[in-house]
Design an enzyme around this catalytic site. Structure first.
Site, mmCIF file in Angstrom:
data_model
loop_
_atom_site.group_PDB
_atom_site.id
_atom_site.type_symbol
_atom_site.label_atom_id
_atom_site.label_comp_id
_atom_site.label_asym_id
_atom_site.label_seq_id
_atom_site.Cartn_x
_atom_site.Cartn_y
_atom_site.Cartn_z
ATOM 1 N N LYS A 81 -42.577 -133.275 27.239
ATOM 2 C CA LYS A 81 -41.124 -133.419 27.408
ATOM 3 C C LYS A 81 -40.613 -132.572 28.567
ATOM 4 O O LYS A 81 -39.853 -133.039 29.406
ATOM 5 C CB LYS A 81 -40.372 -132.992 26.128
ATOM 6 N N ARG A 115 -33.910 -132.446 16.815
ATOM 7 C CA ARG A 115 -35.191 -132.358 16.118
ATOM 8 C C ARG A 115 -35.050 -132.737 14.651
ATOM 9 O O ARG A 115 -36.045 -132.710 13.914
ATOM 10 C CB ARG A 115 -35.724 -130.927 16.215
ATOM 11 N N ARG A 149 -45.889 -126.019 13.652
ATOM 12 C CA ARG A 149 -44.962 -126.811 14.485
ATOM 13 C C ARG A 149 -45.259 -128.306 14.371
ATOM 14 O O ARG A 149 -44.332 -129.126 14.347
ATOM 15 C CB ARG A 149 -45.058 -126.362 15.953
ATOM 16 N N ARG A 188 -47.226 -117.907 26.096
ATOM 17 C CA ARG A 188 -46.116 -118.245 25.197
ATOM 18 C C ARG A 188 -46.520 -117.943 23.758
ATOM 19 O O ARG A 188 -47.547 -118.424 23.273
ATOM 20 C CB ARG A 188 -45.766 -119.733 25.373
HETATM 21 P P1 AMP Z 1 -39.706 -125.992 22.351
HETATM 22 O O1 AMP Z 1 -39.706 -125.142 23.563
HETATM 23 O O2 AMP Z 1 -38.821 -127.186 22.469
HETATM 24 O O3 AMP Z 1 -41.106 -126.378 21.910
HETATM 25 O O4 AMP Z 1 -39.096 -125.122 21.163
HETATM 26 C C1 AMP Z 1 -39.707 -123.920 20.722
HETATM 27 C C2 AMP Z 1 -39.161 -123.515 19.375
HETATM 28 O O5 AMP Z 1 -37.744 -123.305 19.462
HETATM 29 C C3 AMP Z 1 -39.329 -124.548 18.268
HETATM 30 O O6 AMP Z 1 -40.603 -124.478 17.652
HETATM 31 C C4 AMP Z 1 -38.193 -124.147 17.309
HETATM 32 O O7 AMP Z 1 -38.540 -123.003 16.574
HETATM 33 C C5 AMP Z 1 -37.082 -123.742 18.283
HETATM 34 N N1 AMP Z 1 -36.234 -124.914 18.632
HETATM 35 C C6 AMP Z 1 -36.103 -125.503 19.856
HETATM 36 N N2 AMP Z 1 -35.259 -126.534 19.810
HETATM 37 C C7 AMP Z 1 -34.821 -126.620 18.524
HETATM 38 C C8 AMP Z 1 -33.955 -127.508 17.825
HETATM 39 N N3 AMP Z 1 -33.363 -128.549 18.449
HETATM 40 N N4 AMP Z 1 -33.744 -127.279 16.501
HETATM 41 C C9 AMP Z 1 -34.335 -126.249 15.866
HETATM 42 N N5 AMP Z 1 -35.191 -125.401 16.455
HETATM 43 C C10 AMP Z 1 -35.440 -125.567 17.769
#
Ligand code: AMP
Length: 191
Positions: free
Chosen positions: A14, A91, A147, A136
């Site tokens: 993404k 999400r 996740r 990360r």
């Molecule tokens: P990402 O960078 O999109 O993979 O997001 C990393 C982490 O941030 C996720 O595993 C969630 O813990 C949190 N996170 C990001 N976006 C959301 C969302 N829309 N709703 C809830 N948690 C989020």
């Protein structure tokens, strides 16, 4: 105005695809994961709360996440005038409903959702590799496993939600970034 959701499991590409899209279409990119990581880096209260969820591979509660998103959108009205790529949001179904309401209130709507389809073994390999390269903190096997579980239980129902609205474009996300981008572009041009 072109508002697009980039949808897919962690590691599906993404972020990578969004980076190319913002350049090609002049869109404003909102990655909720990046917004949260920035809060963590700055040591804000929100960052402290977010870190607890992120390190466990869980989602930040919907209400909090929806408020964060609305404030990012409102703080960047000018940059977002051509439209927004929502990366990592929504999400959950309640987040998707909140996004519809939020866009409607601002006189616009979602034009399409691009879903990147990647098998789980490839997702895990990509995330472990990213963990090694970037450090990360949530790219370790234990957090990756939760996740992916969270994605399967809470996020993947969005496929049906958007398919019913007729705006879902599923794309094979296993190729290299350039090959996938060609498919993304085709999907956007058909919107
Ligand atoms: P990402 O960078 O999109 O993979 O997001 C990393 C982490 O941030 C996720 O595993 C969630 O813990 C949190 N996170 C990001 N976006 C959301 C969302 N829309 N709703 C809830 N948690 C989020």
């Amino acid at each position: 105005m072109l508002n697009i959701v980039m949808f897919g499991a962690p590691g599906s590409g993404k972020g990578t695809q969004s980076e190319v899209l913002i350049k090609t279409y002049g869109l404003f990119h909102i990655s909720t994961g990046d917004v949260l990581r920035d809060h963590i880096k700055r040591g804000t209260d929100l960052g402290k709360t977010a870190k607890e969820y992120i390190d466990k591979g869980q989602l930040i509660p919907d209400e909090l996440m929806v408020d964060i998103l609305a404030s990012v959108v409102d703080d960047n009205k000018e940059a977002a005038q051509n439209g927004v790529i929502f990366d990592g949001f929504p999400r959950t179904i309640p987040q998707a409903e909140a996004l519809d309401a939020m866009l409607e209130k601002r006189g616009t709507k979602l034009n399409g959702v691009i879903g990147l389809d990647v098998p789980e073994d490839i997702l895990i390999a990509r995330l472990l590799n990213r963990g090694k390269e970037t450090g990360r903190s949530d790219d370790n096997l234990e957090t990756i496993t939760s996740r992916l579980e969270v994605y399967n239980n809470q996020t993947s129902p969005l496929k049906e939600f958007y398919a019913k609205k007729g705006i879902l474009h599923m794309i094979e996300g296993t190729g290299g970034p350039e090959a996938v981008f060609e498919l993304v572009k085709k999907a956007i041009e058909s919107m």
